[in-house]
Design an enzyme around this catalytic site. Structure first.
Site, mmCIF file in Angstrom:
data_model
loop_
_atom_site.group_PDB
_atom_site.id
_atom_site.type_symbol
_atom_site.label_atom_id
_atom_site.label_comp_id
_atom_site.label_asym_id
_atom_site.label_seq_id
_atom_site.Cartn_x
_atom_site.Cartn_y
_atom_site.Cartn_z
ATOM 1 N N ASN A 129 0.845 -1.195 0.000
ATOM 2 C CA ASN A 129 0.000 0.000 0.000
ATOM 3 C C ASN A 129 0.880 1.243 0.000
ATOM 4 O OD1 ASN A 129 -2.229 1.774 0.357
ATOM 5 N ND2 ASN A 129 -3.347 0.190 1.461
ATOM 6 N N ASP A 176 -2.038 1.485 5.953
ATOM 7 C CA ASP A 176 -2.477 1.998 4.655
ATOM 8 C C ASP A 176 -1.415 2.965 4.133
ATOM 9 O OD1 ASP A 176 -4.015 3.214 2.520
ATOM 10 O OD2 ASP A 176 -5.830 2.542 3.521
#
Length: 282
Positions: free
Chosen positions: A147, A195
């Protein structure tokens, strides 16, 4: 026992759909809004400007000549956008991936980009290296959904958030852009799913753990030094910026997995002051 320092956030931007890819560039905070098909920038007072219209916009970066590089989510494409906001080139990576996601552009113009593949049981991931002319090759494989991407201050170590691996990895880079064998920068624990991320000048990493509602500052080895807790939504991605590099901008999106795919979401950005300034990556 809690050993980290809690940081309280303040409002900054509201009214976006699904924010992603915050970057401090040219004295403004840039970020994408994929469902809206837009790339925005905001000044420190919160004034918004649409910088480009790009379908499914996600990760952002810049080539040495100022060209904006935009990766897509839910599509395997990377776009080059000129300084007037017009799409100048489109690179289709569908022969390598079902979708791209985040990216980071190195000072020499090479872009590292997430590549996602779908299989019967789960989503697999790789990292691609995209040359400024659009040539692409895979430089890392067998990742549990890569990510956020950024460079440590040495400029030669790529840090990658491995969402389903619940950790941050670090890869040594070669002059030709190849990646060496990864090592673990920080194990965040099985309950956390990192993330987006950004890097400070001391080599610390701020990362959004989307489904535990927190932004963490983590140092090599995994120690959490600071934490910003949010009361609702997904903690998507941070960026360090402002005039002195010490403003932490945090993108938050309130949605579900199903609604995100359908483009249904409500997004906003918070801000907080921190001690260590950003290193300019991503």
């Amino acid at each position: 026992m809690t050993t980290f320092e809690a940081v309280e956030p303040l409002p900054f931007i509201e009214g976006i759909t699904f924010g992603e890819g915050p970057r401090w560039h040219g004295g403004r905070l840039w970020f994408s809004d994929g469902p809206a098909g837009r790339v925005y920038s905001a000044g420190e007072t919160g004034d918004l400007a649409v910088q480009a219209e790009v379908a499914h916009a996600s990760g952002l970066g810049w080539l040495p000549d100022g060209t904006l590089v935009v990766s897509a989510l839910f599509d395997a494409k990377v776009y080059h956008v000129d300084t007037r906001g017009n799409v100048a080139a489109t690179y289709d990576l569908s022969h390598l991936a079902w979708s791209t996601n985040d990216l980071v552009v190195a000072p020499d113009g090479h872009a590292y980009v997430d590549l996602y593949q779908l299989n019967a049981s789960e989503m697999a991931g790789e990292i691609g290296l995209l040359d400024p002319d659009g040539a692409v090759r895979v430089v890392a494989t067998d990742l549990a959904v890569p990510n956020g991407l950024g460079f440590l201050p040495d400029g030669s170590t790529l840090v990658v958030a491995e969402t389903n691996g619940s950790r941050l990895l670090q890869f040594p880079t070669s002059p030709d852009g190849s990646l060496g064998a990864p090592s673990v920068f920080a194990d965040l624990g099985a309950h956390r799913h990192p993330d987006g991320l950004c890097v400070d000048v001391e080599g610390g990493v701020w990362v959004g753990c989307y489904d535990t509602g927190e932004f963490l500052q983590v140092i090599a080895g995994g120690t959490v030094t600071h934490r910003v807790a949010i009361d609702r939504g997904w903690a998507i991605a941070p960026a360090l910026g402002g005039a002195d590099g010490r403003t932490l901008y945090m993108v938050i999106d309130e949605t579900t997995q199903e609604d995100m795919v359908a483009g249904k979401s409500t997004g906003w950005i918070l801000q907080a002051r921190v001690d260590v300034p950003g290193a300019g990556s991503p």
